[in-house]
Structures are given as C-alpha cells and as structure tokens.
Motif scaffolding. Structure first.
Motif, PDB file in Angstrom:
ATOM      1  N   GLU A   1       0.829  -1.208   0.000  1.00  8.63           N
ATOM      2  CA  GLU A   1       0.000   0.000   0.000  1.00  8.63           C
ATOM      3  C   GLU A   1       0.865   1.261   0.000  1.00  8.63           C
ATOM      4  N   LEU A   2       1.923   1.234   0.796  1.00  9.06           N
ATOM      5  CA  LEU A   2       2.819   2.392   0.856  1.00  9.06           C
ATOM      6  C   LEU A   2       3.510   2.613  -0.480  1.00  9.06           C
ATOM      7  N   ALA A   3       3.988   1.534  -1.090  1.00  9.30           N
ATOM      8  CA  ALA A   3       4.660   1.654  -2.387  1.00  9.30           C
ATOM      9  C   ALA A   3       3.718   2.260  -3.427  1.00  9.30           C
ATOM     10  N   ALA A   4       2.445   1.849  -3.376  1.00  5.23           N
ATOM     11  CA  ALA A   4       1.471   2.364  -4.335  1.00  5.23           C
ATOM     12  C   ALA A   4       1.190   3.846  -4.093  1.00  5.23           C
ATOM     13  N   GLU A   5       0.968   4.216  -2.844  1.00  9.10           N
ATOM     14  CA  GLU A   5       0.572   5.587  -2.524  1.00  9.10           C
ATOM     15  C   GLU A   5       1.645   6.611  -2.871  1.00  9.10           C
ATOM     16  N   MET A   6       2.898   6.170  -2.867  1.00 15.04           N
ATOM     17  CA  MET A   6       4.006   7.096  -3.115  1.00 15.04           C
ATOM     18  C   MET A   6       4.288   7.300  -4.605  1.00 15.04           C
ATOM     19  N   CYS A   7       3.589   6.543  -5.462  1.00 11.83           N
ATOM     20  CA  CYS A   7       3.961   6.607  -6.882  1.00 11.83           C
ATOM     21  C   CYS A   7       3.240   7.709  -7.653  1.00 11.83           C
TER      22      CYS A   7
ATOM     23  N   THR B   1      -2.497   3.445 -12.928  1.00  8.33           N
ATOM     24  CA  THR B   1      -2.482   1.984 -12.794  1.00  8.33           C
ATOM     25  C   THR B   1      -1.122   1.423 -13.175  1.00  8.33           C
ATOM     26  N   ASP B   2      -0.562   1.896 -14.279  1.00 11.37           N
ATOM     27  CA  ASP B   2       0.758   1.426 -14.717  1.00 11.37           C
ATOM     28  C   ASP B   2       1.834   1.777 -13.698  1.00 11.37           C
TER      29      ASP B   2
ATOM     30  N   ALA C   1       4.263  -0.798 -11.588  1.00  8.94           N
ATOM     31  CA  ALA C   1       5.717  -0.666 -11.651  1.00  8.94           C
ATOM     32  C   ALA C   1       6.321  -0.485 -10.261  1.00  8.94           C
ATOM     33  N   ALA C   2       5.663   0.330  -9.433  1.00  8.21           N
ATOM     34  CA  ALA C   2       6.198   0.596  -8.094  1.00  8.21           C
ATOM     35  C   ALA C   2       6.232  -0.672  -7.245  1.00  8.21           C
ATOM     36  N   ILE C   3       5.167  -1.450  -7.268  1.00  9.66           N
ATOM     37  CA  ILE C   3       5.116  -2.682  -6.467  1.00  9.66           C
ATOM     38  C   ILE C   3       6.051  -3.737  -7.051  1.00  9.66           C
ATOM     39  N   GLY C   4       6.134  -3.785  -8.374  1.00  5.08           N
ATOM     40  CA  GLY C   4       7.069  -4.719  -8.989  1.00  5.08           C
ATOM     41  C   GLY C   4       8.499  -4.410  -8.625  1.00  5.08           C
ATOM     42  N   ASP C   5       8.857  -3.128  -8.613  1.00  4.06           N
ATOM     43  CA  ASP C   5      10.239  -2.734  -8.292  1.00  4.06           C
ATOM     44  C   ASP C   5      10.548  -2.933  -6.820  1.00  4.06           C
ATOM     45  N   ALA C   6       9.624  -2.548  -5.953  1.00  5.59           N
ATOM     46  CA  ALA C   6       9.888  -2.595  -4.514  1.00  5.59           C
ATOM     47  C   ALA C   6       9.768  -3.991  -3.933  1.00  5.59           C
ATOM     48  N   HIS C   7       8.884  -4.817  -4.499  1.00  2.23           N
ATOM     49  CA  HIS C   7       8.583  -6.107  -3.869  1.00  2.23           C
ATOM     50  C   HIS C   7       8.714  -7.309  -4.799  1.00  2.23           C
TER      51      HIS C   7
END
Length: 573
Positions: free
Chosen positions: A469-475, A516-517, A521-527
């Motif tokens: 959730e944090l990774a998503a919110e920061m993107c 959405t993209d 990308a953010a979740i893929g990169d971080a996790h």
C-alpha cells in the motif's frame, strides 16, 4: 545429546566416510557434483568455529550470506559449533544493488546487529560493492569461509551448549519495516527434528530400506523449511541427502522430478506452487522418462495446499509411479521452529469436498485439505482469538501451539514476544504460541482456512499489505495516503494473487491508466510482485473501521462481489 554439534561429532566418529550431502552444481543429474563426508563436514565446521572463537565472537551474531551450496552448511554448523548465533540471510543475487535488496539488508543488520558476515567468495565481492551504498555493511568484517584453512580446526574448542542456548535467528521472509527474528534454541532444533522424523516416517527400518538416502531438496537453505527439514534432518539422522539450487529448479522445474527419478528419495517437497510449475512443464516425454515410485513423502506446505493441484499432479504423474498416498500436506511456521502438523505416511490426504468444507470456510466452490496431526509432544488448540478459550471441534478459530519446538520469542522485541508467545488458556497448562493462522479441527485433523491478520503468501513468499500500500501511494500524488487496500485473492491453481485497490482524486480520472501502470511498476520494483489487478475507486469508498483502519477483508469481499465504486475501468493483469 545437547545439540546438533554433538550429533555431528558422533557421526564424524562413527561413519566418517559416509557422504552427508551431494550437491548438483548445475541442477542436472549428469552435471558436476560436489560431495562432503561427515568427517569433512565436521572438520570444515570446526575450522569456521575456531576462526570465530579466536576472535572472541562466542555469543555474538554472524550474518550468513551464501548462495545455495555446501559452504552455507559448513558456515551454519560452524556458528553452532562456536556458540555464535547464526543469522541466515538472503544473499545478493546478480546485480543486487536495487532498492529492495538494500532495504532488506539494512533492516536485517539493524535488528540483528551481527559482528561479522560469513559468505562465499562471489557474495562477499558483491557485498564489497554494496557497502558503498550501505554504510551499515561497510563497518562489518566480511569473511570468505572457503579461505579459512582446514588446519584451523585443530584449535577448535567444544562449546558449552545447553538446550536453552540460542542456535540461530530465523527472520521471516516478508518485507516489513519492523523485521522479526525468531529466536530458535538448540533445544528447539532437536525437538523439531524429532517431530519431523516421526511425522515423516524416517524410521530406522526406512533408513535401512533406502540405504540412508531419504531426502532430496531444492528449497532455499536460508529459510526454515529448507534448512530445518532437508539440511538439518540429515545431520540429525546421519543420512545422505541430495541438494540443488532453487534457482535451477525455477529455471527448469523438471530437474526436480528428474533428480527424484535418479536418486530415488523417500522425502522431497515444497510449496504448492512448485507442484504447479511441474505440471506446466509436464510433457508426455518427461512423464515417460520418470520413475517416481520411491517417493513416499511429497510434502506440501508454506502456502495454501490446493485440492485441484493434488488431483492434477496425481493424474499427470501416476504413469511414472507417483501415488496419491505420497502427497503429504503439512503445516508449520518459524515461530514453532518449523513443523507443527503432518499427515500419515502411505495414507491419502484427508479431503473435505466443497459442500462439506463450505460449512467451515464459507467458500462453496473449494475443497479443504487436511494438514495432518500434531507431532509428538506438540499441543495444538483452536481458540477464540478474542476470548482466548478453546473452541469445539469443527469451529474456525486461531491456531494455538505449545511444546518444546516453540521458539523462545522474537529477538529483542519484548512486546511482540509477549503478544505472540505468551498466551494462556483455561484448562491447559503452560503458554501458547498464537500463530495468527485460522483453522479448525475435525477428528484430530487440522484444516487451515486463512490468516487472522492480512499477511499475503504469493509463490511461497510472505508480503505485508501495508508495504504494498505504501509503495502504491508514493507513486502518484493523486493517490490518497492511508486510503489504499492490498490483499490477495484465491485464483485456484494459480494460487494467491495480489490485488491493489486505491482511492484516487476525482480530477485524476483521466489519468487512470497511467496511475495503474505506475502502481504496477512501483510494487514490482519494490517487492518483486506482479499485481493481478489494480482498481481505482472514488474517495471515501474503501471500507474502514471507526478508528480509520483499512478493512482489507471487507474490501476483498466488495472486490469479489463487484461492488467497488470504481473510477474508470479497472485494469486486469
């Protein structure tokens, strides 16, 4: 015996020339092999131990960063032989200078406070480069244990170990801002090896029947299932075990089945996704080439066990001699060292058909698989998580466990230890471990139905929804802080898949596809996760508690029902 150190000493004396481990360097049966005898294993472990002792490190922690292989085992047993607390970590793989690897390493070092890093030559070279971006690492001595000479073993002094001496810290595999290291003692290890031995039928007669070659494994050695099961049960019983790298398995899953056919073990297994990978690569030619008739314990754990997977795997590989009775669902967790329950050898898994399972799970389209019975000396109770009282058979509640395998607690985390390891229950003596898992008992058989908290297990790895959730919110600035819900959905044979639902400002509706993209990308990169679905919803529509906490289960239910208030069209992966 007080520890596995004593056990190893005995094997090195009584069967010095027996191969302890055989390692398939390329993952292929006809490729290069590395082997180590019990005498050599003891000597290499003692050489590492003496090096640690000579530097006054007894009682401190050592971070172990090795690729899969025999050197990890010597380093781990070397720590135990020096009364140094081993801290297995995930080694950097390839060009691992990414944010996720650095963050994971930083958190681990900060929590465990190791005095030294032990690793293989290539890993230590990679760490030297990482140290430029990781000040915490730059001050730590980094040692290539392969370079410690055998002669160092002559200076080894047997440590004064008791059952309460700490053997190692097992950090959970999920990525979280507050990592928890499970404190596993030598007594915990010996007791859980006893449980594994009994539950998996590793009897003296079976050992004799298989010539001492009972186990084959590709599981990561730095995680509890791969370490305490295949690697340490080998030392516990004096077996010969065949190992190869999880990377080689993932590259070509058929290597696992080919190795089983070649080395004919009694026991081998992995998470449910591993069996699905094998099915995806199951050509008629592969099946025709295999002989899986020796395989008596195909254990399946660490993530939800799927009835459909068991059926399809049995149907596909029955012509190669695989039997339904070999499937062995089991349940465990690091906080209980590893194994808690397991099935009975040569007995088909206990299956509740969908109509019967629905009364317990609420899912009308899924069968439930039993995960066996508690091992000897293990007490398992299903409790009301709020009241802390035992529930009648058949009712779903939190799984509580007690016994000598239950770990000491969390490393330097008194509050979490008290909350998780110190539960009491009327009518039962002693303290219980609260697993956070939900399940029910039926005729003594454990059925695991879910998690009390929202931890997600995807492809055998743990992920905390707060991190996603944090990774998503920061993107993107249009995503509202604290208004995002991450959860997983059951996709049948594909296992659990991650979904992200996020509230977005109305004026950003035209950017829905771009946002959405960016989330993906953010979740893929971080996790390292591919998100199955990203759904953007109107402000104020994600379910929350009265105190403002995200209600992920309610959000999941709304997602499944199609009642989310979406902005634009949801993007499906």
């Amino acid at each position: 015996m007080a520890s596995l150190v004593d056990v190893l000493t005995t094997h090195a004396s009584q069967q010095p020339d027996r191969i302890a481990y055989r390692y398939l360097v390329t993952g292929d049966c006809d490729g290069a092999l590395q082997e180590i005898t019990y005498a050599r294993l003891a000597r290499r472990s003692r050489a590492v131990a003496a090096w640690l002792q000579d530097r006054g490190l007894a009682g401190s922690r050592a971070l172990l960063l090795y690729p899969s292989g025999l050197e990890f085992i010597s380093g781990y047993l070397g720590c135990l032989s020096a009364r140094v607390v081993a801290v297995p970590g995930v080694p950097p793989q390839g060009r691992a200078h990414n944010h996720r690897a650095l963050t994971r390493m930083r958190r681990l070092i900060a929590d465990a406070e190791p005095a030294v890093v032990l690793g293989g030559r290539e890993v230590v070279a990679a760490l030297d480069e990482m140290a430029r971006d990781l000040p915490e690492l730059s001050d730590l001595p980094r040692v290539v244990t392969e370079d410690i000479p055998d002669d160092a073993a002559d200076g080894w002094r047997a440590p004064d170990l008791t059952a309460d001496s700490v053997a190692f810290l097992q950090y959970t595999s999920g990525s979280t801002s507050a990592p928890k290291g499970v404190v596993v003692t030598h007594g915990n290890l010996l007791d859980n090896e006893r449980v594994i031995t009994e539950r998996m039928g590793h009897t003296p007669d079976t050992i004799e029947e298989y010539g001492g070659e009972l186990v084959l494994s590709w599981l990561p050695m730095y995680h509890d299932m791969g370490l305490i099961g295949p690697v340490l049960n080998t030392v516990h019983l004096g077996l010969t075990t065949t190992l190869f790298s999880p990377l080689h398995f993932l590259q070509r899953p058929e290597r696992w089945l080919t190795a089983i056919s070649r080395f004919r073990p009694h026991t081998s297994g992995g998470p449910n996704f591993a069996y699905e990978l094998c099915l995806k690569h199951a050509t008629p030619e592969l099946v025709d080439s295999l002989d899986l008739s020796s395989w008596k314990v195909a254990f399946n754990g660490a993530e939800p066990v799927r009835a459909a997977t068991l059926r399809r795997f049995t149907g596909t590989f029955a012509p190669a001699g695989f039997r339904r009775e070999a499937f062995y669902p089991c349940y465990g967790l690091a906080e209980a060292t590893v194994m808690v329950t397991g099935g009975s050898v040569d007995t088909s898994p206990v299956l509740l058909e969908p109509a019967d399972a629905a009364a317990h799970t609420g899912a009308a389209d899924a069968a439930a698989i039993g995960c066996g019975r508690p091992g000897p000396g293990v007490t398992l109770v299903v409790a009301d998580p709020e009241q802390g009282v035992e529930l009648p058979e058949g009712e779903v509640g939190e799984i509580w466990v007690s016994g000598a395998s239950v770990a000491k607690g969390y490393w330097r985390n008194a509050l979490a230890t008290r909350q998780t390891f110190r539960a009491t229950m009327a009518g039962h003596e002693g303290r219980f471990l609260r697993t956070g898992d939900l399940g029910f008992l039926r005729s003594g058989e454990l059925f695991v139905t879910g998690r009390l908290k929202d931890l997600m297990v995807v492809d055998g790895r743990n992920h905390y929804p707060q991190d996603l959730e944090l990774a998503a919110e920061m993107c993107h600035p249009a995503l509202r802080p604290g208004c995002t819900a991450a959860f997983s959905v059951d996709a049948g044979v594909e296992g659990e898949l991650p979904v992200l639902v996020a509230e977005v400002a109305p004026e950003a509706a035209d950017e829905a596809e771009k946002i959405t993209d960016l989330v993906r990308a953010a979740i893929g990169d971080a996790h390292g996760l591919a998100v199955h679905d990203v759904v953007l919803v109107h402000p104020g529509t994600i379910p929350k508690t009265s105190s403002g906490k995200i209600q992920r289960r309610a959000c999941r239910a709304a997602y499944r029902d199609g009642t989310l208030s979406t902005v634009g069209a949801p993007a499906t992966g």
